[in-house]
Design a protein around this motif. Structure first.
Motif, PDB file in Angstrom:
ATOM      1  N   GLU A 195     -27.947  32.746   3.976  1.00 18.68           N
ATOM      2  CA  GLU A 195     -26.897  33.701   4.307  1.00 18.68           C
ATOM      3  C   GLU A 195     -27.346  35.132   4.037  1.00 18.68           C
ATOM      4  O   GLU A 195     -27.058  36.046   4.810  1.00 18.68           O
ATOM      5  N   LYS A 196     -28.082  35.341   2.921  1.00 17.80           N
ATOM      6  CA  LYS A 196     -28.604  36.669   2.603  1.00 17.80           C
ATOM      7  C   LYS A 196     -29.598  37.121   3.668  1.00 17.80           C
ATOM      8  O   LYS A 196     -29.588  38.283   4.081  1.00 17.80           O
ATOM      9  N   LEU A 197     -30.460  36.206   4.097  1.00 19.00           N
ATOM     10  CA  LEU A 197     -31.429  36.558   5.137  1.00 19.00           C
ATOM     11  C   LEU A 197     -30.729  36.936   6.440  1.00 19.00           C
ATOM     12  O   LEU A 197     -31.115  37.900   7.109  1.00 19.00           O
ATOM     13  N   VAL A 198     -29.699  36.192   6.792  1.00 18.04           N
ATOM     14  CA  VAL A 198     -28.940  36.507   8.009  1.00 18.04           C
ATOM     15  C   VAL A 198     -28.279  37.870   7.854  1.00 18.04           C
ATOM     16  O   VAL A 198     -28.292  38.692   8.778  1.00 18.04           O
ATOM     17  N   GLU A 222     -28.011  43.611   9.091  1.00 18.04           N
ATOM     18  CA  GLU A 222     -28.017  45.000   8.639  1.00 18.04           C
ATOM     19  C   GLU A 222     -29.172  45.764   9.263  1.00 18.04           C
ATOM     20  O   GLU A 222     -29.007  46.906   9.695  1.00 18.04           O
ATOM     21  N   THR A 223     -30.340  45.148   9.323  1.00 13.64           N
ATOM     22  CA  THR A 223     -31.510  45.795   9.909  1.00 13.64           C
ATOM     23  C   THR A 223     -31.281  46.064  11.384  1.00 13.64           C
ATOM     24  O   THR A 223     -31.566  47.152  11.876  1.00 13.64           O
ATOM     25  N   THR A 224     -30.740  45.084  12.079  1.00 12.49           N
ATOM     26  CA  THR A 224     -30.450  45.257  13.504  1.00 12.49           C
ATOM     27  C   THR A 224     -29.410  46.352  13.702  1.00 12.49           C
ATOM     28  O   THR A 224     -29.543  47.196  14.580  1.00 12.49           O
ATOM     29  N   SER A 225     -28.390  46.368  12.839  1.00  6.11           N
ATOM     30  CA  SER A 225     -27.349  47.382  12.927  1.00  6.11           C
ATOM     31  C   SER A 225     -27.915  48.772  12.658  1.00  6.11           C
ATOM     32  O   SER A 225     -27.578  49.730  13.346  1.00  6.11           O
TER      33      SER A 225
END
Length: 181
Positions: free
Chosen positions: A114-117, A122-125
């Motif tokens: 879940e943290k990785l997702v 967040e990175t994509t955002s």
């Protein structure tokens, strides 16, 4: 042989196994069986006592084991049963611990996934919210002069544009140079 629940007298038990009552008394004296006693001191054989007597008779009459051997065999059987019970308890406790650790591991892996997702989202955002990259095309004029050309390139096209135009630079942040005149 089918038996009813309850207690049996020595005469009934002797008839069940076709042995003399004195033989049963001898087994009791040797400590191989221990029937309970009534208030009138009569021997009362329970189902467990009858089963044990049947085992003693089987060992002595059919297998030819002497009374000392029967005593050792019965003690060893009792010890093996106790050890088996202890092993079963240890196995069950180990199984419970393993199940618990497995559940903890699964929960931990789920949280990490879940943290990785979340990090990926967040990175994509952040990549979508980042301002457009600015690239310089160095032409005849110098990069420090205000007359140079600017080309605006989106983040998605930066890498492909950089490969095609090796002379351009990427400026990640806006910087204003103030010159003292």
């Amino acid at each position: 042989m089918k038996r009813r629940k309850g207690f049996y007298s020595i005469s009934v038990v002797a008839k069940m196994f076709s042995v003399h009552q004195q033989t049963i008394r001898m087994y009791e004296k040797q400590g191989l069986i221990a029937p309970t006693r009534s208030s009138g001191n009569t021997r009362l054989f329970s189902e467990e006592d009858v089963d044990r007597l049947e085992e003693v008779i089987n060992l002595t009459h059919k297998m030819g084991v002497n009374l000392a051997g029967v005593e050792i065999i019965l003690k060893l059987q009792k010890k093996i049963k106790r050890m088996q019970d202890e092993m079963n308890k240890m196995f069950n406790a180990t199984q419970e611990n393993l199940t618990e650790e497995s559940d903890i591991f699964k929960d931990d892996m789920k949280k990490q996934a879940e943290k990785l997702v979340q990090i990926r989202q967040e990175t994509t955002s952040k990549m979508r919210k980042t301002p457009l990259g600015i690239k310089h095309n160095k032409s005849a004029s110098s990069a420090t002069t205000p007359s140079h050309q600017l080309e605006i390139v989106s983040d998605k096209n930066k890498s492909s544009h950089q490969e095609s135009n090796q002379e351009s630079e990427v400026i990640d942040t806006w910087q204003i140079d103030y010159e003292d005149k």
